[in-house]
Design a protein around this motif. Structure first.
Motif, PDB file in Angstrom:
ATOM      1  N   GLY A 113      36.046  14.880  43.102  1.00  0.00           N
ATOM      2  CA  GLY A 113      35.295  14.902  44.811  1.00  0.00           C
ATOM      3  C   GLY A 113      33.994  15.142  44.735  1.00  0.00           C
ATOM      4  O   GLY A 113      33.390  15.378  45.460  1.00  0.00           O
ATOM      5  N   THR A 119      30.297  13.107  44.638  1.00  0.00           N
ATOM      6  CA  THR A 119      29.879  11.531  44.955  1.00  0.00           C
ATOM      7  C   THR A 119      29.198  11.018  43.657  1.00  0.00           C
ATOM      8  O   THR A 119      28.561  12.168  43.869  1.00  0.00           O
ATOM      9  CB  THR A 119      29.244  11.591  45.836  1.00  0.00           C
ATOM     10  OG1 THR A 119      29.976  11.897  47.896  1.00  0.00           O
ATOM     11  CG2 THR A 119      28.322   9.993  46.126  1.00  0.00           C
ATOM     12  N   SER A 145      36.772   5.490  46.771  1.00  0.00           N
ATOM     13  CA  SER A 145      36.467   5.518  48.466  1.00  0.00           C
ATOM     14  C   SER A 145      35.028   5.065  46.756  1.00  0.00           C
ATOM     15  O   SER A 145      34.714   5.231  46.530  1.00  0.00           O
ATOM     16  CB  SER A 145      36.254   6.951  48.928  1.00  0.00           C
ATOM     17  OG  SER A 145      35.560   5.653  50.233  1.00  0.00           O
ATOM     18  N   THR A 199      28.437   6.450  52.021  1.00  0.00           N
ATOM     19  CA  THR A 199      28.566   7.530  51.608  1.00  0.00           C
ATOM     20  C   THR A 199      30.580   7.413  51.517  1.00  0.00           C
ATOM     21  O   THR A 199      31.481   8.040  52.885  1.00  0.00           O
ATOM     22  CB  THR A 199      28.486   8.450  53.212  1.00  0.00           C
ATOM     23  OG1 THR A 199      29.216   7.318  54.121  1.00  0.00           O
ATOM     24  CG2 THR A 199      27.200   8.596  53.572  1.00  0.00           C
ATOM     25  N   PRO A 200      30.256   7.454  49.850  1.00  0.00           N
ATOM     26  CA  PRO A 200      32.567   7.579  50.462  1.00  0.00           C
ATOM     27  C   PRO A 200      33.077   8.618  50.534  1.00  0.00           C
ATOM     28  O   PRO A 200      32.240  10.274  49.768  1.00  0.00           O
ATOM     29  CB  PRO A 200      32.157   7.143  48.946  1.00  0.00           C
ATOM     30  CG  PRO A 200      30.874   7.953  47.772  1.00  0.00           C
ATOM     31  CD  PRO A 200      30.248   7.743  48.679  1.00  0.00           C
ATOM     32  N   ASP A 201      34.179   9.113  50.153  1.00  0.00           N
ATOM     33  CA  ASP A 201      35.170  10.249  50.915  1.00  0.00           C
ATOM     34  C   ASP A 201      36.452  10.051  50.545  1.00  0.00           C
ATOM     35  O   ASP A 201      36.930   9.118  50.992  1.00  0.00           O
ATOM     36  CB  ASP A 201      35.019  10.554  52.674  1.00  0.00           C
ATOM     37  CG  ASP A 201      35.504  12.072  52.177  1.00  0.00           C
ATOM     38  OD1 ASP A 201      36.509  12.384  51.744  1.00  0.00           O
ATOM     39  OD2 ASP A 201      35.584  12.109  53.691  1.00  0.00           O
ATOM     40  N   ALA A 202      37.090   9.882  49.365  1.00  0.00           N
ATOM     41  CA  ALA A 202      38.083   9.692  48.356  1.00  0.00           C
ATOM     42  C   ALA A 202      39.132  10.662  49.159  1.00  0.00           C
ATOM     43  O   ALA A 202      40.994  10.048  48.898  1.00  0.00           O
ATOM     44  CB  ALA A 202      37.818   9.990  46.978  1.00  0.00           C
ATOM     45  N   THR A 203      38.494  11.552  50.000  1.00  0.00           N
ATOM     46  CA  THR A 203      40.173  12.213  50.012  1.00  0.00           C
ATOM     47  C   THR A 203      40.777  11.514  51.470  1.00  0.00           C
ATOM     48  O   THR A 203      41.377  11.769  52.357  1.00  0.00           O
ATOM     49  CB  THR A 203      39.954  14.426  50.175  1.00  0.00           C
ATOM     50  OG1 THR A 203      38.750  13.998  49.714  1.00  0.00           O
ATOM     51  CG2 THR A 203      40.479  14.901  51.232  1.00  0.00           C
ATOM     52  N   THR A 204      39.297  11.812  52.720  1.00  0.00           N
ATOM     53  CA  THR A 204      40.017  11.168  53.529  1.00  0.00           C
ATOM     54  C   THR A 204      39.277   9.889  54.407  1.00  0.00           C
ATOM     55  O   THR A 204      39.629   9.476  55.869  1.00  0.00           O
ATOM     56  CB  THR A 204      39.359  12.380  55.086  1.00  0.00           C
ATOM     57  OG1 THR A 204      38.018  12.504  55.220  1.00  0.00           O
ATOM     58  CG2 THR A 204      40.452  13.821  54.686  1.00  0.00           C
ATOM     59  N   GLY A 205      37.950   9.316  53.691  1.00  0.00           N
ATOM     60  CA  GLY A 205      37.648   8.204  54.339  1.00  0.00           C
ATOM     61  C   GLY A 205      39.113   7.168  53.407  1.00  0.00           C
ATOM     62  O   GLY A 205      39.876   6.683  53.472  1.00  0.00           O
ATOM     63  N   ARG A 208      40.024   4.325  51.424  1.00  0.00           N
ATOM     64  CA  ARG A 208      40.151   4.803  49.534  1.00  0.00           C
ATOM     65  C   ARG A 208      41.077   3.863  49.462  1.00  0.00           C
ATOM     66  O   ARG A 208      41.938   3.151  49.846  1.00  0.00           O
ATOM     67  CB  ARG A 208      40.673   5.917  49.170  1.00  0.00           C
ATOM     68  CG  ARG A 208      41.493   6.090  49.899  1.00  0.00           C
ATOM     69  CD  ARG A 208      42.517   8.148  49.634  1.00  0.00           C
ATOM     70  NE  ARG A 208      43.532   8.397  50.212  1.00  0.00           N
ATOM     71  CZ  ARG A 208      43.888   9.129  50.620  1.00  0.00           C
ATOM     72  NH1 ARG A 208      43.440  10.227  49.823  1.00  0.00           N
ATOM     73  NH2 ARG A 208      45.759   9.268  50.561  1.00  0.00           N
ATOM     74  N   GLN A 258      33.418   7.804  44.854  1.00  0.00           N
ATOM     75  CA  GLN A 258      34.140   9.246  44.997  1.00  0.00           C
ATOM     76  C   GLN A 258      35.453   9.156  44.046  1.00  0.00           C
ATOM     77  O   GLN A 258      36.405   8.228  44.773  1.00  0.00           O
ATOM     78  CB  GLN A 258      33.665   9.688  46.012  1.00  0.00           C
ATOM     79  CG  GLN A 258      34.137  11.589  46.000  1.00  0.00           C
ATOM     80  CD  GLN A 258      34.061  12.099  47.385  1.00  0.00           C
ATOM     81  OE1 GLN A 258      34.788  11.915  48.186  1.00  0.00           O
ATOM     82  NE2 GLN A 258      32.904  13.180  47.413  1.00  0.00           N
TER      83      GLN A 258
END
Length: 104
Positions: A38, A40, A68, A72-78, A80, A100
């Motif tokens: 979680g 980056t 991700s 600006t990576p977002d491995a939860t909701t972006g 991925r 991330q």
């Protein structure tokens, strides 16, 4: 000690010399990092230098993980993708991209 979490290596594919005759394996290493789930990465994908080509991330996870890659990576909701456990996974990165991950 057993491997846990996730590790990423950023480098350039292939040889810096005779690139047209080299194998697509990881060549020149730029950096490596093992960010916490979680969080980056602090490092970014470098630009091309001295004919090195486009940088890539080589990822290895201890457990199935969502990853991700981007500015600006977002491995939860972006955006991925899934990296299966105990498998080397390669992905090209644009200059400035970060990384991330979260466990699946």
């Amino acid at each position: 000690m057993a491997f846990s979490g996730l590790h990423v290596v950023c480098g350039y594919p292939g040889s810096l010399f005779a690139r047209d005759k080299s194998q697509a394996i990881l060549g020149k290493i730029a950096w490596s990092e093992a960010p916490t789930s979680g969080v980056t990465s602090t490092n970014v994908a470098p630009t091309e230098s001295a004919g090195s080509g486009q940088a890539m991330f080589r990822i290895r996870a201890a457990a199935d993980s969502w990853v991700s890659v981007g500015p600006t990576p977002d491995a939860t909701t972006g955006k991925r993708f899934l990296v299966p456990a105990a498998t080397d996974y390669d992905v090209y990165a644009e200059p400035g991209d970060k990384f991330q991950w979260v466990e699946a």
